[in-house]
Design a protein around this motif. Structure first.
Motif, short mmCIF file in Angstrom:
data_model
loop_
_atom_site.label_atom_id
_atom_site.label_comp_id
_atom_site.label_asym_id
_atom_site.label_seq_id
_atom_site.Cartn_x
_atom_site.Cartn_y
_atom_site.Cartn_z
N SER A 10 26.29 -5.32 3.01
CA SER A 10 25.39 -4.16 3.08
C SER A 10 24.66 -3.98 1.75
O SER A 10 25.29 -3.85 0.70
CB SER A 10 26.23 -2.91 3.39
OG SER A 10 25.67 -1.77 2.77
N PHE A 11 23.34 -3.98 1.81
CA PHE A 11 22.54 -3.91 0.57
C PHE A 11 22.90 -2.69 -0.26
O PHE A 11 23.12 -2.77 -1.47
CB PHE A 11 21.04 -3.87 0.88
CG PHE A 11 20.50 -5.12 1.54
CD1 PHE A 11 21.20 -6.32 1.50
CD2 PHE A 11 19.28 -5.09 2.20
CE1 PHE A 11 20.71 -7.46 2.11
CE2 PHE A 11 18.77 -6.22 2.82
CZ PHE A 11 19.48 -7.41 2.78
N THR A 12 22.94 -1.54 0.41
CA THR A 12 23.19 -0.30 -0.32
C THR A 12 24.61 -0.29 -0.88
O THR A 12 24.83 0.09 -2.04
CB THR A 12 22.97 0.92 0.60
OG1 THR A 12 21.60 0.88 1.04
CG2 THR A 12 23.21 2.22 -0.14
N LEU A 16 20.53 -12.57 -0.15
CA LEU A 16 20.18 -13.69 0.74
C LEU A 16 18.90 -13.44 1.55
O LEU A 16 18.17 -14.36 1.85
CB LEU A 16 21.31 -14.08 1.68
CG LEU A 16 22.58 -14.65 1.02
CD1 LEU A 16 23.55 -15.14 2.09
CD2 LEU A 16 22.28 -15.78 0.05
N ARG A 17 18.66 -12.17 1.92
CA ARG A 17 17.41 -11.89 2.65
C ARG A 17 16.42 -11.25 1.68
O ARG A 17 16.70 -10.21 1.10
CB ARG A 17 17.67 -10.95 3.82
CG ARG A 17 16.38 -10.66 4.60
CD ARG A 17 16.59 -9.59 5.66
NE ARG A 17 17.33 -10.11 6.80
CZ ARG A 17 18.28 -9.43 7.42
NH1 ARG A 17 18.62 -8.24 7.02
NH2 ARG A 17 18.90 -9.96 8.45
N ASP A 18 15.26 -11.90 1.55
CA ASP A 18 14.28 -11.39 0.58
C ASP A 18 13.04 -10.82 1.23
O ASP A 18 12.11 -10.40 0.55
CB ASP A 18 13.89 -12.51 -0.40
CG ASP A 18 15.05 -12.83 -1.33
OD1 ASP A 18 15.78 -11.88 -1.70
OD2 ASP A 18 15.25 -14.01 -1.66
N GLY A 62 0.81 -1.22 0.00
CA GLY A 62 0.00 0.00 0.00
C GLY A 62 0.84 1.27 0.00
O GLY A 62 0.34 2.35 0.27
N GLY A 63 2.12 1.16 -0.28
CA GLY A 63 2.99 2.33 -0.32
C GLY A 63 4.37 1.88 -0.77
O GLY A 63 4.65 0.69 -0.84
N VAL A 64 5.24 2.87 -1.05
CA VAL A 64 6.57 2.53 -1.57
C VAL A 64 7.47 2.01 -0.44
O VAL A 64 7.65 2.69 0.57
CB VAL A 64 7.23 3.77 -2.22
CG1 VAL A 64 8.64 3.43 -2.69
CG2 VAL A 64 6.38 4.25 -3.37
N VAL A 65 8.00 0.81 -0.60
CA VAL A 65 8.96 0.24 0.36
C VAL A 65 10.36 0.54 -0.20
O VAL A 65 10.73 0.00 -1.25
CB VAL A 65 8.77 -1.28 0.51
CG1 VAL A 65 9.74 -1.84 1.55
CG2 VAL A 65 7.33 -1.60 0.90
N PRO A 66 11.13 1.42 0.46
CA PRO A 66 12.39 1.89 -0.12
C PRO A 66 13.34 0.77 -0.54
O PRO A 66 13.92 0.83 -1.64
CB PRO A 66 13.00 2.75 1.00
CG PRO A 66 11.81 3.25 1.76
CD PRO A 66 10.82 2.12 1.74
N GLU A 67 13.52 -0.24 0.29
CA GLU A 67 14.47 -1.31 -0.05
C GLU A 67 14.02 -2.03 -1.33
O GLU A 67 14.84 -2.34 -2.20
CB GLU A 67 14.58 -2.30 1.12
CG GLU A 67 15.39 -3.56 0.84
CD GLU A 67 16.86 -3.32 0.48
OE1 GLU A 67 17.39 -2.25 0.81
OE2 GLU A 67 17.45 -4.21 -0.16
N LEU A 68 12.73 -2.29 -1.46
CA LEU A 68 12.24 -2.98 -2.66
C LEU A 68 12.37 -2.08 -3.89
O LEU A 68 12.64 -2.57 -5.00
CB LEU A 68 10.78 -3.41 -2.47
CG LEU A 68 10.54 -4.43 -1.35
CD1 LEU A 68 9.08 -4.83 -1.30
CD2 LEU A 68 11.43 -5.66 -1.51
#
Lengths: 337, 176
Positions: free
Chosen positions: B29-31, B158-160, A40-46
């Motif tokens: 680190s993902f970023t 690895l973490r989804d 329902g909103g933007v998830v930054p990591e995704l």
């Protein structure tokens, strides 16, 4: 000059090629709406994950559509801010890598400058100066535009952005994400006068906006109408119509004031909410010439970044050092061209 | 990026002169990984440089030198990235990186502990992460890796899952 534009500030991955003489040569867009819908909103990591997964494909496709190869590019423009820092970093990294690999200039572009100049991509482009109403999911501002890089902020929202309020009310009515366009569609079947809502801040001087209170008015009304936690049918359509009508009326009053205060006769409507037809219709009744970008360039896109970047790169500008993202970036800090 | 260009400039080179770019694609680190992968994708798209994906944890093990290394890295949220490598003349992957609960980090019977993940389960004798960029035998490891297209160079997370509530689980303001 062939300029590649890359936009990754939020939940759209956009890439385009703009030629300084021939105009827009290509435009590729991947919208992540499906990724974020279930939240329902933007998830930054995704959002960041989608950008890094899609961006190289879109760059290849944009070059192919333009009929050129990477080696034919003369500059790379990318969105440096404002936006989600992790999402911005993807575009910055790829853009800078590409520019360095080709040995051509790279330039970080202000996302809102992209929106402000997007109407220039239309056949009927406005001349400077003009007043711009920039309304999207992240921004709501009145800006006096005297030229490229010459912007004066006239007023803006003190709380929610217009598109954000649209999305939140849409969520209240169980509409799919992103809610704004769905709410507008539902509103077409509604009676905007069944529920009376107060137009926020129209009785106050100045050009500031506020949508938080209007959102609360919608919530209070929705609570009255809700059956088992849901507002449905004609009730939902009427509430959607009342909300949209009130937003359009509020912006109409404020736009008229912005034109009066600046003495200008040209109004540009930009940003995602510029796609809203009721708003366009209402603003067309102003005593001014109304311009808006082609529909595809209202929401976030690479074409507007390519265009804005091309104006600056053509004037000899490029990144001096390796730039950090600017999640917050006042428009007035930009240099003139 | 400035680090890369400075290093190359010191050798009288530019990025366009690099034939092959090997990139640590995670886990980590993902970023940080996305910055590396995104930059490499861009360089690859310029068309002059081939790309290869390297396991970031294997690079750390090779940096630590010869030995049997059990590597655990803090992955936050009570989890760790864990992998085991045998490093001598060449790299052998004993167990590939996986995401584990820190409570499941048990001391192996042989080999040495490496990384900041072990201390999360009170195993405090792990060797610290090696510093600097010197890395034994990494070119042999990179040589053995396949060339990938820019769009196929992707981070290994690895973490989804993300720590966000889905819409169906969010409370409705119209109830209660």
């Amino acid at each position: 000059m062939n300029i590649l534009g890359i936009e990754t500030s939020c939940d759209e991955t956009g890439v385009a090629v703009y030629h300084t003489d021939q105009g827009l040569l290509s435009h590729q867009l991947y919208t992540q709406a499906a990724t974020h819908a279930e939240y329902g909103g933007v998830v930054p990591e995704l959002a960041s994950r989608d950008h890094v997964r899609k961006l190289p494909w879109l760059i290849k496709d944009a070059l192919k559509e333009a009929g050129i190869e990477a080696g034919d590019l003369d500059g790379v423009a990318y969105t440096r801010g404002p936006g989600l820092v992790g999402a911005l970093l993807v575009g910055i990294s790829t853009a800078r890598g590409l520019a360095a690999g080709l040995g051509i200039p790279a330039l970080g572009v202000h996302h809102l400058e992209g929106h402000l100049l997007a109407p220039m991509l239309a056949d009927n482009a406005p001349e400077f100066p003009f007043v711009a109403l920039l309304v999207s999911g992240g921004h709501s501002q009145f800006i006096e535009v005297l030229g490229v890089g010459r912007y004066r902020l006239l007023g803006g929202t003190i709380d929610d952005a217009t598109g954000e309020a649209f999305d939140k009310v849409a969520k209240l009515l169980d509409l799919p994400y992103p809610g704004g366009p769905h709410l507008a569609k539902l509103a077409q079947q509604g009676d905007p006068r069944r529920f009376k809502m107060t137009r926020p801040m129209v009785d106050r001087p100045g050009l500031d906006l506020s949508f938080s209170g209007l959102k609360t008015q919608a919530l209070v009304q929705a609570k009255k109408l809700a059956v088992q936690g849901h507002v449905r049918g004609q009730d939902a359509a009427d509430l959607a119509a009342a909300f949209e009508y009130t937003v359009a009326e509020t912006l109409f009053v404020k736009c008229r004031r912005a034109l009066e205060e600046t003495g200008l006769k040209r109004l540009v409507l930009a940003g995602g909410v510029a796609a809203n037809l009721r708003l366009r219709e209402r603003l067309s009744q102003l005593d001014a010439e109304l311009f808006y970008p082609p529909l595809a360039y209202c929401t976030d896109n690479g074409a507007m970044i390519a265009y804005a970047g091309a104006q600056r790169i053509q004037a000899g500008q490029s990144d001096a050092a390796y730039p950090e993202p600017r999640p917050r970036w006042p428009l007035e800090e930009l240099s003139h061209v | 990026m400035p680090a890369v260009t400075d290093l190359l400039r010191a050798q009288g080179m530019a990025i366009g002169d690099v034939d092959c770019l090997a990139v640590g694609v995670g886990p980590g680190s993902f970023t940080g990984i996305r910055v590396a992968v995104g930059t490499a994708q861009g360089i690859g798209l310029a068309g002059r440089t081939q790309l290869k994906a390297l396991d970031s944890m294997a690079l750390i093990a090779m940096q630590a030198g010869p030995g049997l290394w059990h590597l655990a890295l803090d992955a936050r949220l009570g989890e760790a990235y864990r992998a085991t490598y045998h490093v001598d003349d060449e790299l052998r992957v004993v167990s590939a990186p996986e995401l584990v609960k820190v409570g499941d980090l048990d001391r192996p019977t042989q080999g040495a502990l490496l990384g900041d993940g072990w201390a999360l389960n009170q195993l405090d004798d792990a060797a610290p992460l090696p510093e600097g960029a010197a890395c034994e035998h990494w070119t042999a490891y990179a040589d053995a890796r396949p060339v990938v297209a820019p769009e196929a160079l992707l981070p290994v997370y690895l973490r989804d899952t993300v720590n966000w509530k889905k819409r169906v689980d969010q409370p409705s303001p119209l109830r209660g």
